[in-house]
Design an enzyme around this catalytic site. Structure first.
Site, PDB file in Angstrom:
ATOM      1  N   SER A 221      64.184  62.614  70.438  1.00 29.43           N
ATOM      2  CA  SER A 221      64.054  63.537  69.307  1.00 29.43           C
ATOM      3  C   SER A 221      64.123  65.008  69.696  1.00 29.43           C
ATOM      4  CB  SER A 221      62.748  63.262  68.568  1.00 29.43           C
ATOM      5  OG  SER A 221      62.810  62.034  67.899  1.00 29.43           O
TER       6      SER A 221
ATOM      7  N   ASP B  49      62.892  58.527  63.998  1.00 26.87           N
ATOM      8  CA  ASP B  49      62.515  59.919  63.762  1.00 26.87           C
ATOM      9  C   ASP B  49      63.619  60.790  63.157  1.00 26.87           C
ATOM     10  OD1 ASP B  49      60.683  58.756  65.459  1.00 26.87           O
ATOM     11  OD2 ASP B  49      60.605  60.424  66.865  1.00 26.87           O
TER      12      ASP B  49
ATOM     13  N   TRP C 180      69.554  50.462  62.829  1.00 29.07           N
ATOM     14  CA  TRP C 180      68.199  51.006  63.006  1.00 29.07           C
ATOM     15  C   TRP C 180      68.196  52.535  62.958  1.00 29.07           C
ATOM     16  CZ3 TRP C 180      63.098  49.483  64.185  1.00 29.07           C
ATOM     17  CH2 TRP C 180      62.276  50.477  64.728  1.00 29.07           C
TER      18      TRP C 180
ATOM     19  N   ASP D  50      60.483  65.946  72.688  1.00 25.91           N
ATOM     20  CA  ASP D  50      60.585  66.336  71.281  1.00 25.91           C
ATOM     21  C   ASP D  50      60.510  67.854  71.073  1.00 25.91           C
ATOM     22  OD1 ASP D  50      60.467  63.585  71.050  1.00 25.91           O
ATOM     23  OD2 ASP D  50      58.375  63.554  70.409  1.00 25.91           O
TER      24      ASP D  50
ATOM     25  N   TRP E 248      65.127  48.754  67.608  1.00 25.87           N
ATOM     26  CA  TRP E 248      65.158  49.915  68.493  1.00 25.87           C
ATOM     27  C   TRP E 248      65.972  49.607  69.742  1.00 25.87           C
ATOM     28  CZ3 TRP E 248      64.104  51.658  73.340  1.00 25.87           C
ATOM     29  CH2 TRP E 248      63.956  53.045  73.505  1.00 25.87           C
TER      30      TRP E 248
END
Length: 442
Positions: A77, A17, A14, A153, A41
């Site tokens: 991320s 992002d 998998w 992020d 995920w």
């Protein structure tokens, strides 16, 4: 290591992002959210790939993995910058409030603590996951400021006289917001401002990316809940022309936004500056099923981002365009990198690419992938652009699992994940059309 051409795909299992996209020491580095154990995920790692030209990619294995309390349940991320020859990665570490005793890779109640961390590398390939991580922004405890779970992020960039960071978050009344920070040394970060939009644009803003183009400032976001009709995926990537004041970190928003890609499969785009100074973006293409049960997730073609007035264009990177030079008579002559179909599509005309239908109606490009896509409740079978104004031209890049349609050199882009395309092209547009294959890497 596994190699990809044109489209960077999961090396197995998998991906989601794109992270840490940067041109560093002669190579493009692209990290990505990666679960290395199954094509679904799970606990996030950072996978790593490099390219000399944004066309030919080589996977380099796992760069970041959980080692600390703060990132025990995933390295979410983030972004990358270069300073004094070193690569600095910034990311969000997550720690679940409760661990699922049946599956440690799955969050049982969507409650967790988010921490912003940094790790530095001398060469962009070696990362000390056990001793090199550093907490730079601890979790929020005051809901008036930001959410302890949904703040993540970090995107970092160099400003005129300092380093800047933007985080995606949400307010206490469930509106998306941005948190801005400033640093002189990439280590100590001080808060500058909190920014939200008066008109609701989702309840949380993931993957913020703010940058300047020749035509003005642009903000890319992936707002959660931006489409809220209960019938389809609610989270989508958008972009807005903005005015950004660096000193105060204030933002003047446009009243309107565009989707980054009107196929609405693309999510979490991230940009960098290429070696020639262009602003270039990649995005994750969401896939409902694994391919042959082995891999799930891929990235779009690198796209140059330009702003003209209030409109934002996404154009195929010139290196990718140059890769498609060999004219062919049929898709059967194309290699693993697929082919490009160039044509003009006028009002009322239609073309069928291996079961994927494209037509023009009312100045809009409309697509239907019903014949090459398994039925899923929240996935769109049809997609369409806004009204196009700049002509009739389409450049269509066809991969076995992804079709990207560039309308009028990036006026709009519409991309769709597909499964089981045939090699037959049907339909008779009135003008000529040409097929080009990506020449083999030499």
């Amino acid at each position: 290591m596994k190699k990809d051409r044109i489209h960077l795909k999961a090396p197995g299992n998998w991906i989601n992002d794109p992270n840490g996209f940067i041109y560093y020491k002669g190579l493009y580095h692209l990290f990505y959210q990666y679960f290395p154990y199954a094509p679904k995920w799970g606990t996030m790692h950072w996978g790593h790939a490099v390219s000399p030209d944004l066309v030919n990619w080589e996977h380099c294995g796992v760069a970041l993995f959980p080692t600390r309390y703060e990132d025990q349940n995933g390295c979410f991320s983030g972004s990358a910058v270069e300073h004094d020859g070193k690569m600095y990665l910034y990311y969000t570490g997550v720690h679940y409030d409760v661990v699922n005793p049946e599956n440690i890779h799955k969050n049982p109640n969507d409650r967790y603590e988010s921490t912003q961390l940094m790790i530095c590398s001398e060469d962009g390939f070696s990362f000390d996951n056990f001793n090199g991580k550093r907490v730079i922004i601890p979790p929020f405890s005051d809901r008036e400021q930001a959410d302890r779970t949904h703040t993540r992020d970090p995107k970092v960039w160099r400003g005129k006289d300092a380093w800047y960071m933007v985080l995606g978050s949400r307010t206490k009344d469930d509106r998306g917001q941005l948190l801005f920070y400033r640093s002189m040394d990439l280590i100590e970060w001080k808060p500058v401002s909190r920014v939200t939009k008066e008109t609701t644009l989702g309840w949380m803003w993931e993957c913020p990316d703010l940058f300047r183009t020749e035509g003005g400032d642009v903000l890319m976001l992936s707002p959660m809940g931006v489409v809220n009709d209960g019938k389809r995926e609610a989270n989508h990537a958008v972009c807005l022309p903005i005015e950004f004041d660096e000193h105060s970190c204030s933002v003047q928003f446009s009243e309107n936004f565009q989707f980054v890609d009107y196929g609405l499969d693309l999510y979490a785009p991230q940009s960098t500056v290429d070696k020639d100074g262009r602003r270039v973006m990649v995005g994750w293409m969401r896939m409902p099923e694994a391919v042959e049960g082995r891999w799930r997730g891929m990235f779009c073609i690198p796209r140059v981002v330009e702003r003209k007035g209030e409109h934002i264009y996404f154009r195929v990177h010139p290196n990718v365009e140059k890769a498609y030079q060999k004219q062919i008579a049929s898709p059967t002559e194309a290699g693993k990198a697929g082919y490009r179909l160039s044509l003009d599509l006028e009002e009322g005309e239609m073309i069928d690419i291996g079961g994927y239908k494209i037509w023009r109606k009312g100045k809009r490009i409309i697509t239907d992938r019903t014949a090459v896509f398994a039925a899923h409740d929240s996935w769109r079978m049809q997609a369409e652009t806004p009204e196009i104004r700049e002509g009739d031209h389409l450049d269509i890049y066809v991969d076995q699992n992804l079709i990207e349609i560039y309308v009028n050199n990036g006026e709009y882009v519409l991309s769709s994940v597909v499964y089981g395309l045939s090699t037959e092209i049907k339909g008779k547009p009135s003008g000529e059309w040409c097929l080009y294959a990506a020449e083999s890497n030499k």
